[in-house]
Design a protein around this motif. Sequence first.
Motif, PDB file in Angstrom:
ATOM      1  N   ARG A  10       0.828  -1.209   0.000  1.00  0.00           N
ATOM      2  CA  ARG A  10       0.000   0.000   0.000  1.00  0.00           C
ATOM      3  C   ARG A  10       0.864   1.261   0.000  1.00  0.00           C
ATOM      4  O   ARG A  10       0.546   2.250  -0.667  1.00  0.00           O
ATOM      5  N   LEU A  11       1.970   1.240   0.743  1.00  0.00           N
ATOM      6  CA  LEU A  11       2.866   2.396   0.743  1.00  0.00           C
ATOM      7  C   LEU A  11       3.429   2.648  -0.650  1.00  0.00           C
ATOM      8  O   LEU A  11       3.558   3.794  -1.090  1.00  0.00           O
ATOM      9  N   LYS A  12       3.767   1.563  -1.351  1.00  0.00           N
ATOM     10  CA  LYS A  12       4.256   1.711  -2.723  1.00  0.00           C
ATOM     11  C   LYS A  12       3.175   2.327  -3.611  1.00  0.00           C
ATOM     12  O   LYS A  12       3.462   3.195  -4.452  1.00  0.00           O
ATOM     13  N   GLU A  13       1.931   1.897  -3.442  1.00  0.00           N
ATOM     14  CA  GLU A  13       0.838   2.452  -4.249  1.00  0.00           C
ATOM     15  C   GLU A  13       0.642   3.940  -3.985  1.00  0.00           C
ATOM     16  O   GLU A  13       0.190   4.689  -4.864  1.00  0.00           O
ATOM     17  N   TRP A  14       0.981   4.369  -2.791  1.00  0.00           N
ATOM     18  CA  TRP A  14       0.928   5.801  -2.458  1.00  0.00           C
ATOM     19  C   TRP A  14       2.131   6.563  -3.019  1.00  0.00           C
ATOM     20  O   TRP A  14       2.176   7.793  -2.940  1.00  0.00           O
ATOM     21  N   GLY A  15       3.121   5.860  -3.536  1.00  0.00           N
ATOM     22  CA  GLY A  15       4.304   6.508  -4.083  1.00  0.00           C
ATOM     23  C   GLY A  15       5.434   6.674  -3.094  1.00  0.00           C
ATOM     24  O   GLY A  15       6.429   7.336  -3.384  1.00  0.00           O
ATOM     25  N   LEU A  16       5.313   6.073  -1.913  1.00  0.00           N
ATOM     26  CA  LEU A  16       6.392   6.114  -0.924  1.00  0.00           C
ATOM     27  C   LEU A  16       7.305   4.920  -1.185  1.00  0.00           C
ATOM     28  O   LEU A  16       6.921   3.767  -0.949  1.00  0.00           O
ATOM     29  N   HIS A  17       8.481   5.180  -1.691  1.00  0.00           N
ATOM     30  CA  HIS A  17       9.343   4.090  -2.162  1.00  0.00           C
ATOM     31  C   HIS A  17      10.660   3.977  -1.404  1.00  0.00           C
ATOM     32  O   HIS A  17      11.483   3.127  -1.721  1.00  0.00           O
TER      33      HIS A  17
END
Length: 595
Positions: A10-17
């Motif tokens: 979910r963090l990746k989907e938010w753009g937090l990489h």
Amino acid sequence: MNVSEYLLKRLKEWGLHRVYGYPGDGIGGIDLALQKAVDRGDLEYVQVRHEEMAAFMASAHAKFTGQPGLCIATSGPGAIHLLNGLYDAKMDHVGVVAIMGQQASTCIGANYQQEVDLQSLCKDLANDYVVTVSNPYQIRHAIDRAVRIARDKHVPTVVIIPNDVQIKPFKEAPNAHGFTHTGIGETTFAHVTDVAGLHEAARILNEGERVAILAGAGALNATEALLTVAETLGAGIAKALLGKAAVPDHYPFVTGSMGLLGTKPSWDMMKECDTLLMVGSAFPYSEFLPDPGKAKGVQIDIEPANMSLRYPMDVCLQGDSASVLKALLPLLKPKSNRKWRKKIENNVASWWQLLESRAMQEATPLNPQRVFWELSPRLPDNAIITADSGSVANWYARDLKFRAGMKGSLSGGLASLGAGTPYAISAKMAYPERTVIACMGDGAMQMNGINEMITISKYWKNWSNPRLIVLVLNNEDLNQVTWEERAQSGAGKTEVTQSIPDFPFAKYAELLGLRGIFVNTPDRLGAAWDEALNADRPVILEAKTDPNVPPLPPHITLAQAKAFMTSLIDEPERASTMVNSARQVLASFLPRRRD
């Protein structure tokens, strides 16, 4: 998929990489999921040496990129260590998401090992959103809300996950009573500043004959609009410390920094103006602003809580700085009388001459101002400069001329010692192609900077441009506090608290496989900077500087002068302090002119 795996997805989907952190059994499930995510290329994990550094790096990430920073820590002591960096984010109004582990949900309330009431602990710093996930159904909305609130409200948020919950199977919430369904997406701010408010603000600015602008961190994205407004109004632009990169310093009407670390042209402009335009700043020191009631005030800020906080404003315009300034511009009338602007420009020109004169004064062994004066013209295009708290922040604020495209930051509202190195690492991780320079005092380096040099040695070979320079002013003194004792308390240096041990910073860099450069003579400074800026790996540039060169405030009050003279009675370094102070003051009357 378990809760930890869904969390990272979910963090990746938010753009937090990119996540900064340190492991522990309180986040054991997340650590396992992190390895899988890193192996897939979904996420970058930066292992720090201390959780406080992870939070500082997340805060710096938000400052330099405009996107929320992300950090993670284990339960108990790990979570507690995050607090200082998270308060840095809170006080400087940037978004950070902190993931904290917790002991198993089955033992909470049993005074278990490393069981800390994290919900209560974090309530002040994350008062907009702190939640404990006790059920797998919660994880989706917990992360969605944490990221959205951090991003849109520019605040830290905290998600606490007990370690047994981390490894439970993830479950999508059913469409039933008692469940909620959150989503991902951008928030578009459709707020348009009230037309009547714009016209009233324009009227005040048009009627003003001596307009001063103060730009803060909220104006970093409004450079062109700021310059155009200043040109239209014949105004000067002063900068709060976090807004140093808001406008380049080569413009003759840019007066530089404000406050104790600020410039005399900024002080003079604020005290003589009849109209103040404050843009994106919660500048804390009211005494450096116009005397209340002596100037009309217009403020632009995205945060309503900042309105009329430091100065009684006549008009407050809420919104993004660039957008509001662009809406305001067509209503402004160009000022034909440039007498005020000319005075500002003359003051700025004289100030730069004075700074050069001060930098070239003798000191034993090095004048710290000279270190920065030699760096300034050598700054690479698009460089990112960080600074720590302490006297080093004075020279960063005053002596470095920022050009267009450069970035710079430090711990502003919190003014925490030890933030400069993690800030630099975060900048380098976000922009590996750019040269990054950290400006550090020896106190901050001994506190935690030398540890984070290990982090630099771990990751530098991954960077497309290996240049990361850590400047250390080695003066064996906690210098800013020493000068505060002299100027505010009327006491000499208290050696038992202020003197710190010498440390071979340059040699330490070599032990880590990095480059170490030591300089203690002024004629070697330029060459030392050239060597550092052309090195094939990160560098510690250790400059042996004189602790008794005073960081003179832009305006010396009678009380400060009396306190300083009183402090000399018991000053253990009286001779050096008096000689250096005299040199700096005399430079004001006998400025060294350029050939």
